[in-house]
Design an enzyme around this catalytic site. Sequence first.
Site, PDB file in Angstrom:
ATOM      1  N   GLU A 207       0.861  -1.193   0.000  1.00  0.00           N
ATOM      2  CA  GLU A 207       0.000   0.000   0.000  1.00  0.00           C
ATOM      3  C   GLU A 207       0.888   1.230   0.000  1.00  0.00           C
ATOM      4  O   GLU A 207       0.954   1.931   0.996  1.00  0.00           O
ATOM      5  CB  GLU A 207      -0.942  -0.003   1.224  1.00  0.00           C
ATOM      6  CG  GLU A 207      -0.456  -0.869   2.377  1.00  0.00           C
ATOM      7  CD  GLU A 207       0.125  -0.167   3.587  1.00  0.00           C
ATOM      8  OE1 GLU A 207      -0.579   0.624   4.220  1.00  0.00           O
ATOM      9  OE2 GLU A 207       1.288  -0.441   3.913  1.00  0.00           O
TER      10      GLU A 207
ATOM     11  N   ASP B 201       6.939   0.981   1.740  1.00  0.00           N
ATOM     12  CA  ASP B 201       6.501   0.049   0.689  1.00  0.00           C
ATOM     13  C   ASP B 201       7.328   0.258  -0.581  1.00  0.00           C
ATOM     14  O   ASP B 201       7.702  -0.705  -1.260  1.00  0.00           O
ATOM     15  CB  ASP B 201       5.027   0.280   0.331  1.00  0.00           C
ATOM     16  CG  ASP B 201       4.093   0.187   1.513  1.00  0.00           C
ATOM     17  OD1 ASP B 201       3.339  -0.785   1.601  1.00  0.00           O
ATOM     18  OD2 ASP B 201       4.102   1.113   2.352  1.00  0.00           O
TER      19      ASP B 201
ATOM     20  N   VAL C  47       2.795  -6.415   3.005  1.00  0.00           N
ATOM     21  CA  VAL C  47       3.435  -5.426   3.873  1.00  0.00           C
ATOM     22  C   VAL C  47       2.474  -4.285   4.206  1.00  0.00           C
ATOM     23  O   VAL C  47       2.894  -3.212   4.618  1.00  0.00           O
ATOM     24  CB  VAL C  47       4.754  -4.903   3.245  1.00  0.00           C
ATOM     25  CG1 VAL C  47       5.775  -6.032   3.133  1.00  0.00           C
ATOM     26  CG2 VAL C  47       4.519  -4.267   1.877  1.00  0.00           C
TER      27      VAL C  47
ATOM     28  N   GLN D  53       8.192  11.073  11.208  1.00  0.00           N
ATOM     29  CA  GLN D  53       8.500  10.100  12.264  1.00  0.00           C
ATOM     30  C   GLN D  53       9.018  10.796  13.520  1.00  0.00           C
ATOM     31  O   GLN D  53       8.720  10.373  14.638  1.00  0.00           O
ATOM     32  CB  GLN D  53       9.529   9.072  11.765  1.00  0.00           C
ATOM     33  CG  GLN D  53       9.003   8.146  10.689  1.00  0.00           C
ATOM     34  CD  GLN D  53       8.119   7.037  11.242  1.00  0.00           C
ATOM     35  OE1 GLN D  53       8.049   6.800  12.439  1.00  0.00           O
ATOM     36  NE2 GLN D  53       7.432   6.344  10.355  1.00  0.00           N
TER      37      GLN D  53
ATOM     38  N   HIS E 121      10.128  -0.165   7.556  1.00  0.00           N
ATOM     39  CA  HIS E 121       9.458  -1.377   8.055  1.00  0.00           C
ATOM     40  C   HIS E 121       9.356  -2.486   7.005  1.00  0.00           C
ATOM     41  O   HIS E 121       9.808  -3.613   7.213  1.00  0.00           O
ATOM     42  CB  HIS E 121       8.037  -1.038   8.521  1.00  0.00           C
ATOM     43  CG  HIS E 121       7.937   0.028   9.540  1.00  0.00           C
ATOM     44  ND1 HIS E 121       8.251  -0.178  10.865  1.00  0.00           N
ATOM     45  CD2 HIS E 121       7.536   1.331   9.450  1.00  0.00           C
ATOM     46  CE1 HIS E 121       8.053   0.944  11.551  1.00  0.00           C
ATOM     47  NE2 HIS E 121       7.625   1.866  10.713  1.00  0.00           N
ATOM     48  N   ASP E 122       8.728  -2.149   5.870  1.00  0.00           N
ATOM     49  CA  ASP E 122       8.357  -3.177   4.886  1.00  0.00           C
ATOM     50  C   ASP E 122       9.568  -3.835   4.225  1.00  0.00           C
ATOM     51  O   ASP E 122       9.520  -5.002   3.832  1.00  0.00           O
ATOM     52  CB  ASP E 122       7.464  -2.569   3.800  1.00  0.00           C
ATOM     53  CG  ASP E 122       6.161  -2.034   4.362  1.00  0.00           C
ATOM     54  OD1 ASP E 122       5.845  -2.344   5.527  1.00  0.00           O
ATOM     55  OD2 ASP E 122       5.446  -1.308   3.643  1.00  0.00           O
TER      56      ASP E 122
END
Length: 313
Positions: free
Chosen positions: A11, A16, A124, A227, A239-240
């Site tokens: 997404e 991503d 993810v 962040q 993250h992903d």
Amino acid sequence: MEKRKIILDCEPGHDDAIAMMMAAKHPAIDLLGITIVAGNQTLDKTLINGLNVCQKLEINVPVYAGMPQPIMRKQIVADNIHGETGLDGPVFEPLTRQAESTHAVKYIIDTLMASDGDITLVPVGPLSNIAVAMRMQPAILPKIREIVLMGGAYGTGNFTPSAEFNIFADPEAARVVFTSGVPLVMMGLDLTNQTVCTPDVIARMERVGGPAGELFSDIMNFTLKTQFEYYGLAGGPVHDATCIGYLINPDGIKTQDMYVEVDVNSGPCYGRTVCDELGVLGKPANTKVGITIDTDWFWGLVEECVRGYIKTH
């Protein structure tokens, strides 16, 4: 080297986009298709973002639009982190790249059913596409080699004190996936927050240059701001991208086998991934949960992928 066949379900989304960049370029990964789900922003926006990333990086992999809504809950987005477009920061050329006409869920089902059971799903984002595919055609379950997902946490959440965003965005879908019996690997916040992309990491990728270095810089400089604003972090975790790192070399990430259950009861723990770290429930483990990552190795891997986009001719 065995190439891992994967479908990347995402997404886009800043992190991503980094996962897409890595999956499309690393020789250990065979990226069959990209499926898009609503999540960080609405589906119309995440689809455009995915197509923009593919166009800029010349990722010639089919892109499929999937579920525009969660299975049950009211839709939420993460515009506080990813901005109004879902991928604020980069400026893209006018979009000419188009999505396939087939629905992402149908693509996932058809591809798995025609396979030899050697395809790994890499979701993810919210698990809506994967859960609907599982419910529409349960015969896909034994065809899935493994699901390597980004979501959840065994500690603190980031969207509520209990829940991580991807799971909270569609807890019922996550419940379907975590009870499916398919081998699961979970990269939760406890692990992914170790990949904070500080200004020196951004500068490192800028020095490499090329279209991926430029995109990395534009993307991660934006998340530096959000962040820090919302979580006090010194940069945006990617993250992903940890899921792609794990698939390339699982030795770079330490995991622990745990029984994981998704809380779908309304209340303060809605969307929590309840991880039985100590094994007190006595239930068989259903998930490999990411614990620590070798960050030097990981950023070296990201740099290797960024470098791969530099044209030599």
